[in-house]
Design a protein around this motif. Sequence first.
Motif, PDB file in Angstrom:
ATOM      1  N   LYS A   5      45.955  38.556  31.098  1.00 60.43           N
ATOM      2  CA  LYS A   5      46.959  37.861  31.904  1.00 60.43           C
ATOM      3  C   LYS A   5      47.712  38.897  32.717  1.00 60.43           C
ATOM      4  O   LYS A   5      47.841  40.046  32.314  1.00 60.43           O
ATOM      5  CB  LYS A   5      47.934  37.112  31.002  1.00 60.43           C
ATOM      6  N   GLY A   6      48.217  38.471  33.857  1.00 61.88           N
ATOM      7  CA  GLY A   6      49.125  39.337  34.615  1.00 61.88           C
ATOM      8  C   GLY A   6      48.446  40.304  35.551  1.00 61.88           C
ATOM      9  O   GLY A   6      49.116  41.037  36.264  1.00 61.88           O
ATOM     10  N   SER A 168      54.176  25.611  42.785  1.00 64.17           N
ATOM     11  CA  SER A 168      53.938  27.026  43.085  1.00 64.17           C
ATOM     12  C   SER A 168      52.602  27.065  43.821  1.00 64.17           C
ATOM     13  O   SER A 168      51.899  26.064  43.889  1.00 64.17           O
ATOM     14  CB  SER A 168      53.896  27.859  41.790  1.00 64.17           C
ATOM     15  N   VAL A 170      48.895  28.188  43.875  1.00 61.99           N
ATOM     16  CA  VAL A 170      47.919  28.595  42.865  1.00 61.99           C
ATOM     17  C   VAL A 170      46.537  28.696  43.506  1.00 61.99           C
ATOM     18  O   VAL A 170      46.123  27.805  44.251  1.00 61.99           O
ATOM     19  CB  VAL A 170      47.894  27.576  41.700  1.00 61.99           C
ATOM     20  N   PHE A 184      45.204  31.859  39.580  1.00 60.55           N
ATOM     21  CA  PHE A 184      46.210  32.886  39.871  1.00 60.55           C
ATOM     22  C   PHE A 184      47.398  32.218  40.530  1.00 60.55           C
ATOM     23  O   PHE A 184      47.237  31.348  41.384  1.00 60.55           O
ATOM     24  CB  PHE A 184      45.643  33.934  40.841  1.00 60.55           C
ATOM     25  N   THR A 185      48.575  32.633  40.142  1.00 58.08           N
ATOM     26  CA  THR A 185      49.784  32.057  40.730  1.00 58.08           C
ATOM     27  C   THR A 185      50.455  33.085  41.617  1.00 58.08           C
ATOM     28  O   THR A 185      50.596  34.255  41.224  1.00 58.08           O
ATOM     29  CB  THR A 185      50.749  31.599  39.614  1.00 58.08           C
ATOM     30  N   ASP A 187      53.255  35.087  43.175  1.00 62.15           N
ATOM     31  CA  ASP A 187      54.664  35.453  42.981  1.00 62.15           C
ATOM     32  C   ASP A 187      55.216  35.777  44.359  1.00 62.15           C
ATOM     33  O   ASP A 187      54.913  36.833  44.916  1.00 62.15           O
ATOM     34  CB  ASP A 187      54.756  36.673  42.053  1.00 62.15           C
ATOM     35  N   SER A 196      47.124  33.720  35.983  1.00 60.91           N
ATOM     36  CA  SER A 196      47.959  32.854  35.150  1.00 60.91           C
ATOM     37  C   SER A 196      47.105  31.909  34.314  1.00 60.91           C
ATOM     38  O   SER A 196      47.539  31.393  33.283  1.00 60.91           O
ATOM     39  CB  SER A 196      48.906  32.030  36.026  1.00 60.91           C
ATOM     40  N   HIS A 197      45.870  31.636  34.765  1.00 64.98           N
ATOM     41  CA  HIS A 197      44.985  30.705  34.062  1.00 64.98           C
ATOM     42  C   HIS A 197      43.617  31.365  33.901  1.00 64.98           C
ATOM     43  O   HIS A 197      42.687  31.078  34.656  1.00 64.98           O
ATOM     44  CB  HIS A 197      44.819  29.415  34.857  1.00 64.98           C
TER      45      HIS A 197
END
Length: 339
Positions: A5-6, A168, A170, A184-185, A187, A196-197
């Motif tokens: 993640k991230g 958001s 995505v 992916f989200t 930012d 994110s997923h």
Amino acid sequence: MPKRKGITVSRQLMDSQQMHPEATGELTGLLNELIVAAKIISAEVNMAGLAGILGQSGKTNVQGEEVQKLDDFANRTLKRRMEQCGYICIMGSEEDDGVIPVLDGYEGKYTLAFDPLDGSSNIDVNVSIGTIFSVHRRKSEGKQGNMSDLLQKGSEQVAAGYIIYGSSTVLVYTTGHGDGVHGFTLDPSVGEFFLSHPDIKIPEQAKYYSINEAYSRYWYDETRDYIKKLKEMDEQGERSYSLRYIGSLVSDFHRNLIKGGVFLYPRDKKSTDKPDGKLRLLYEAAPLAMVAEEAGGLAITDDGRRILDIEPKDLHQRVPLVIGSRDEVSLAKEYFTKG
Ligand code: AFP
């Protein structure tokens, strides 16, 4: 490789590229360019109310500048960025009648088909909309590509996905071959998409079904019987499903992908001018079918054919679509192929 993640989408694309020693980096380059276009569109969508670009074109914004409708803006942004990216040889857009050439000297080995802003009737009311994309390897030789490069089966896609501009922004994409579907989200504070997923799997059983119920009086018997079945109580005497229909395919599909569900846009007796329903094979059904299958779901027509096996004959060909969780689409297939 374990999914972390991230991590950013660029990093994830690089990691996947390294897992394919034959990869030249061109697909990664193409997807990175698409992501830049998506960020530009996302920024514009978020500003749409302020910038005065809701509704019809021909308006001026608060600074008195000429503005475009949001779907025109998305279409132009994608074309402008991708025509000079150097990785594709031809494009097709849901908003353009014919094929779209790339700039001379910038021809590459892939093709790109896209729906720049799916669900455009939802733009003015702050409901999620999205960009859907589909990538194939070119078939023709030479510099510019041609129609045959775009008219390829969905099963030959090398990448597909979408970007939703919602609560958001995505991005969901797959490059097939069991590499999985990843979300992916964005930012917005740093302008990056973060994982994110990871490795999305569509729940096998659905909680939701999505269809335009207002057309029920025009449905064929198979559709009516199937939806009736979904509405029956389960063995515990409880309601099994809920109906959700946003009217923006990309959003309906995304919810069903995450929560489990089936989306249908079948043929009906209403649309005599659209005997195969409303949705487009190249710009909507095939890319989402690739995502659905890679996530463990299914995508078929309302006579049981696999969407990814359909040979396109026309850029804007329409196709009846049943897509989503494996169990529900399989049940639909039983109803639609009963004979
Ligand atoms: P718009 O882009 O005209 O809003 O159409 C969206 C769409 O192609 C798809 O995203 C929806 O699932 C479908 O149409 C909704 O169509 P109905 O209004 O006929 O249900």
